[in-house]
Design a protein around this motif. Structure first.
Motif, PDB file in Angstrom:
ATOM      1  N   UNK A   1       0.844  -1.182   0.000  1.00 10.95           N
ATOM      2  CA  UNK A   1       0.000   0.000   0.000  1.00 10.95           C
ATOM      3  C   UNK A   1       0.886   1.241   0.000  1.00 10.95           C
ATOM      4  N   UNK A   2       0.583   2.165  -0.881  1.00 12.01           N
ATOM      5  CA  UNK A   2       1.402   3.371  -1.042  1.00 12.01           C
ATOM      6  C   UNK A   2       0.482   4.584  -0.972  1.00 12.01           C
ATOM      7  N   UNK A   3       0.825   5.564  -0.145  1.00 12.85           N
ATOM      8  CA  UNK A   3      -0.055   6.729   0.016  1.00 12.85           C
ATOM      9  C   UNK A   3       0.775   8.011   0.071  1.00 12.85           C
ATOM     10  N   UNK A   4       0.254   9.077  -0.529  1.00 12.38           N
ATOM     11  CA  UNK A   4       0.853  10.405  -0.354  1.00 12.38           C
ATOM     12  C   UNK A   4      -0.219  11.325   0.225  1.00 12.38           C
ATOM     13  N   UNK A   5       0.072  11.907   1.394  1.00  8.89           N
ATOM     14  CA  UNK A   5      -0.913  12.755   2.054  1.00  8.89           C
ATOM     15  C   UNK A   5      -0.411  14.189   2.081  1.00  8.89           C
ATOM     16  N   UNK A   6      -1.310  15.126   1.743  1.00  8.54           N
ATOM     17  CA  UNK A   6      -0.949  16.532   1.859  1.00  8.54           C
ATOM     18  C   UNK A   6      -0.542  17.190   0.557  1.00  8.54           C
TER      19      UNK A   6
END
Ligand code: AMP
Length: 421
Positions: free
Chosen positions: A128-133
């Protein structure tokens, strides 16, 4: 009583590990290459988190969650996906106070009560890969590139990238109304599941897998024609970045995905030849989710990829992973005195960073040699009573069965350096 693994679960046996290591180690390497940091969140969370984020009328929340009351009568759920937990951590642990955007990845099991079949399990593993902001479409592209590069580094070739935009709270409601109006005249032609979707979640009408429903969905109004200016500009930019990179992709108007939280970009990666469950990866932007789970309004995007399906695709394409390291040395001994010496020698080898194992079962030399062969050791060190007496060790190089006697004090260095003749 003969116990069995629960339906939809499986064991990852030692001989399966080479594939798993190849995928997980490649993922770590690629994620770190892009500057993503690892995070790990609990395997279970409060049920309400998933109900709220994944969406009450999704298949997952309606019928696939493993939910239980803990001993304190609190409703808990084994995570059916990672994004909700990561957003909960972002809000709760105030990760928004760190330099943004925050680039994160994680690897672990997820749980869904689905009908098991090839490539579909009840406990399965996801990257799982996430970029927040960040709300910039260049981040959407970057996240897709991470997926691309993982598959490429694993060695997979025949993949197809599917992209769409699902709009936002400004433009989606208008589109959903248009879709509902269009379907109103066609309810006779759709399946029972779609009849339910028509009432509860009309967007999902578009991704029904049944042939008749697909034919209808193909003709349905397209969300691309209903996007607001902001969503249209975002999607145009993403496509132009994709074009600049020269990677092939397809705009798929029927791609909507099974979670309520998506906004703007959604994407999937499909592999040919692994059966009906051909999506190896799915993801998208979820600009409203962090606000929904108690954090500050924060745009974000991510994807999840099923490790089982990556491995299926590897096997389909005949990709052989690198082997898992084997102990370099097998220690064989004959007699009680030699056994004591062998115990000490094996530990000295490991202390020097040389993998070493033995049978420790007081078997014949022949049986011990067979074991050394089976384990794939590069060397067998043999100690008998005579070797103990003379302060030497016999080194056998397994590749060509040559043997040499070396002083005990030089044995560790000899096998470590591969200098045995
Ligand atoms: P989703 O979280 O449903 O978007 O799924 C993301 C990816 O996880 C899919 O593309 C699959 O590769 C994998 N996946 C989802 N559900 C399962 C399952 N039940 N068994 C195995 N892999 C799954």
């Amino acid at each position: 009583m003969n116990y069995r693994a629960p339906r939809g679960t499986y064991d990852i046996l030692p001989e399966d590990q080479a594939h798993w290591r190849h995928v997980t180690e490649t993922t770590r390497r690629v994620c770190e290459l892009f500057g993503y940091e690892q995070i790990d969140v609990p395997v279970f969370e409060q049920t309400g988190l998933f109900e709220r984020s994944v969406g009450e009328s999704t298949d997952i929340v309606e019928k696939e969650m493993y939910t239980f009351l803990d001993r304190n009568e609190e409703r808990m759920t084994l995570r059916p996906e990672f994004t909700a937990g990561i957003c909960r951590a972002y809000a709760e642990r105030k990760l928004h106070g760190r330099p943004q955007p925050l680039r994160l990845f994680t690897i672990g099991p997820a749980f869904r009560y689905e009908r098991p079949q090839a490539g579909r399990y009840r406990q399965f593993y996801q990257i799982d890969v996430e970029v927040l902001g960040s709300q910039d479409p260049a981040i959407d592209l970057e996240v897709m590139q991470v997926a691309w590069q993982i598959y490429e580094a694993v060695g997979i070739k025949n993949l197809s990238f599917q992209v769409n935009s699902t709009g936002c709270p400004v433009c989606r409601p208008g589109y959903v109304e248009k879709l509902r109006a269009w379907y109103a005249d066609r309810l006779d032609g759709i399946c029972a599941d779609c009849a339910r979707r028509y009432e509860q979640n009309p967007l999902r009408l578009l991704d029904c897998k049944k042939e008749a429903c697909r034919a209808i969905a193909d003709e349905a109004p397209r969300i691309a024609d209903s996007l607001c200016d902001e969503c249209r500009t975002h999607f145009d930019r993403l496509r132009s970045y994709l074009d600049d990179l020269g990677r092939p992709y397809e705009v798929n108007h029927r791609l909507v995905r099974g979670f309520d939280y998506y906004t703007k970009t959604v994407f999937e990666v499909w592999a040919e030849g692994i059966g009906a469950q051909n999506a190896v990866c799915g993801g998208g932007r979820y600009d409203g989710l962090i606000g929904m789970v108690g954090g500050p309004e924060t745009p974000a995007i991510g994807f999840a990829s099923g490790i089982e399906r990556i491995i299926l695709t590897m096997k389909q394409e005949g990709i052989e992973p690198p082997g898992v390291p084997k102990p370099r040395v097998f220690v064989a001994y004959l007699g009680a005195e030699a056994k004591s010496a062998a115990v000490v020698l094996a530990q000295e080898l490991r202390a020097a960073g040389v993998g070493a194992t033995a049978l420790w079962e007081d078997r014949s030399l022949k049986a011990q040699m067979r074991q050394a062969d089976r384990l794939g050791a590069a060397y067998t060190l043999i100690i008998g009573e005579e070797e103990v007496r003379n302060g030497v060790v016999m080194i056998r190089r397994m590749a060509d069965s040559t043997q040499a006697s070396v002083p005990r004090s030089e044995a560790v260095a000899a096998v470590k350096e591969g200098n045995t003749q």
